[in-house]
Design an enzyme around this catalytic site. Structure first.
Site, PDB file in Angstrom:
ATOM      1  N   GLY A  92       2.434  -1.157   4.304  1.00 46.95           N
ATOM      2  CA  GLY A  92       2.593   0.245   3.942  1.00 46.95           C
ATOM      3  C   GLY A  92       4.060   0.594   3.778  1.00 46.95           C
ATOM      4  N   GLY A  93       4.653   1.152   4.832  1.00 49.77           N
ATOM      5  CA  GLY A  93       6.025   1.659   4.790  1.00 49.77           C
ATOM      6  C   GLY A  93       7.021   0.732   4.106  1.00 49.77           C
ATOM      7  CD  GLU A 142      -2.997   5.723   6.464  1.00 48.42           C
ATOM      8  OE1 GLU A 142      -2.921   5.732   5.227  1.00 48.42           O
ATOM      9  OE2 GLU A 142      -2.128   5.201   7.194  1.00 48.42           O
ATOM     10  N   GLY A 175       1.967   2.256  10.694  1.00 51.36           N
ATOM     11  CA  GLY A 175       3.000   3.287  10.562  1.00 51.36           C
ATOM     12  C   GLY A 175       3.716   3.632  11.862  1.00 51.36           C
ATOM     13  CB  SER A 218       4.370  -1.910  12.174  1.00 54.90           C
ATOM     14  OG  SER A 218       4.089  -0.533  12.377  1.00 54.90           O
ATOM     15  CG  HIS A 274      -6.097   2.261   4.704  1.00 56.37           C
ATOM     16  ND1 HIS A 274      -5.670   3.202   5.620  1.00 56.37           N
ATOM     17  CD2 HIS A 274      -5.115   1.333   4.622  1.00 56.37           C
ATOM     18  CE1 HIS A 274      -4.468   2.845   6.065  1.00 56.37           C
ATOM     19  NE2 HIS A 274      -4.119   1.720   5.471  1.00 56.37           N
ATOM     20  CE  LYS A 291      -0.226   3.350   4.633  1.00 56.83           C
ATOM     21  NZ  LYS A 291      -0.222   3.482   6.069  1.00 56.83           N
ATOM     22  CG  ASN A 303      -1.746   1.237   1.349  1.00 53.01           C
ATOM     23  OD1 ASN A 303      -1.825   2.027   0.398  1.00 53.01           O
ATOM     24  ND2 ASN A 303      -2.384   1.424   2.500  1.00 53.01           N
ATOM     25  CD  GLU A 363      -4.066  -2.175   7.055  1.00 54.14           C
ATOM     26  OE1 GLU A 363      -2.932  -2.437   6.630  1.00 54.14           O
ATOM     27  OE2 GLU A 363      -4.668  -1.129   6.770  1.00 54.14           O
TER      28      GLU A 363
HETATM   29  P1  PGA Z   1       2.328   0.246   7.628  1.00 58.14           P
HETATM   30  O1  PGA Z   1       0.924   0.537   6.923  1.00 58.14           O
HETATM   31  O2  PGA Z   1       2.813  -1.079   7.097  1.00 58.14           O
HETATM   32  O3  PGA Z   1       3.197   1.395   7.238  1.00 58.14           O
HETATM   33  O4  PGA Z   1       2.074   0.180   9.102  1.00 58.14           O
HETATM   34  C1  PGA Z   1       0.007  -0.490   6.658  1.00 58.14           C
HETATM   35  C2  PGA Z   1      -1.251   0.055   6.033  1.00 58.14           C
HETATM   36  O5  PGA Z   1      -1.664   1.170   6.410  1.00 58.14           O
HETATM   37  O6  PGA Z   1      -1.835  -0.566   5.135  1.00 58.14           O
END
Ligand code: PGA
Length: 266
Positions: free
Chosen positions: A246-247, A106, A185, A225, A104, A12, A10, A179
């Protein structure tokens, strides 16, 4: 029959076209080297990238010759109309996009996405032949209050709320991503045993809402994470069918390691 693992990046709101191209140069080379160096695994994971709209065409061009999919991160539940700034399911399909994230955290936190709009989007996705990856998960406050299960249960119920007339084949297109919001994050992933417990709970809920054989087929991804350090352990859990990353998916080195970790897992 085992559930095929999914490793979904992802991105973002990250990367320009040239940065995306740079990523794919490195990532695809790593994949090629890995596959040449090992005997082809019969259990290769499904890999996909949820990218900003501006990169969807770039993604399609770069990944067109592979079996890696490009996904959107969101779309609108209406067919078309006066919704400035939005993108419809048909527009995604027009680009050849078949997967999309929905709900999601966010989107829920910053853009007013509600359980109701998630329900509408899941319905619109399935009606149009898009595969939805629907996100659920509790906040830190909810976890500390001990209401994780009721929060997740409610979110899952909304996913299926408007799907009464759809047959099981249609419903099998749904992928769920658990999640925990506090893990996204933050570098503080859920422990694999805590994550497994919630995944198991979700599967039980699915067997209650739809049917047991359905629940056994649905892929439930963990996100928050996830990294090369914890992915092995997460993938070993019986109800964790992959990761939404994500990251770590922004870095070709990290993400390719996570994809390789999924090779061989059933
Ligand atoms: P993250 O994000 O791996 O950076 O924690 C995951 C996500 O929001 O899908």
């Amino acid at each position: 029959m085992g559930r095929r693992k999914i490793l979904a990046g992802n991105w973002k709101m990250n990367k320009t076209r040239s940065e995306a191209n740079e990523f794919f140069d490195l990532f695809l080379q790593k994949l090629k080297d890995h596959e040449e160096g090992t005997s082809m695994s019969p259990h290769r994971p499904e890999v996909l990238f949820a990218m900003p709209y501006t990169l969807l065409s770039t993604g399609q061009t770069r990944l067109g010759q592979t079996d890696i999919h490009v996904a959107a991160q969101n779309f609108h539940w209406a067919d078309s109309g006066a919704y400035t700034g939005e993108v419809s399911a048909l527009m995604l399909l027009d680009l050849g996009i078949k997967y999309t994230l929905i709900g999601h955290s966010e989107r829920r936190q910053f853009f007013g996405e509600s359980d109701e709009s998630v329900a509408k989007k899941v319905r619109q996705a399935l009606k149009n032949g898009l595969y939805p990856i629907v996100c659920v998960g509790e906040t830190l406050e909810q976890r500390e209050k001990g209401v994780t299960e009721s929060v997740v249960k409610n979110q899952i119920q909304f996913i299926y709320k408007d799907l009464g007339e759809m047959n099981k084949e249609m419903l099998e297109k749904i992928v769920i991503a658990y999640e925990p919001v506090w893990a996204i994050g933050t570098g503080k992933a859920s422990s694999s045993s805590d994550a497994q417990a919630v995944h198991h709970f979700i599967r039980l809920e699915l067997s209650r809402i739809v049917q047991k054989d359905y629940a056994e087929k649905i892929r439930i991804l963990y996100g928050g994470s996830a990294s090369p350090k914890n992915i092995e352990e997460l993938l070993r859990c019986p109800d964790i069918d992959g990761g939404l990353v994500g990251g770590a998916s922004l870095n070709p080195d990290d993400f390719s390691k996570m994809v390789f970790a999924a090779y061989g897992h059933r």
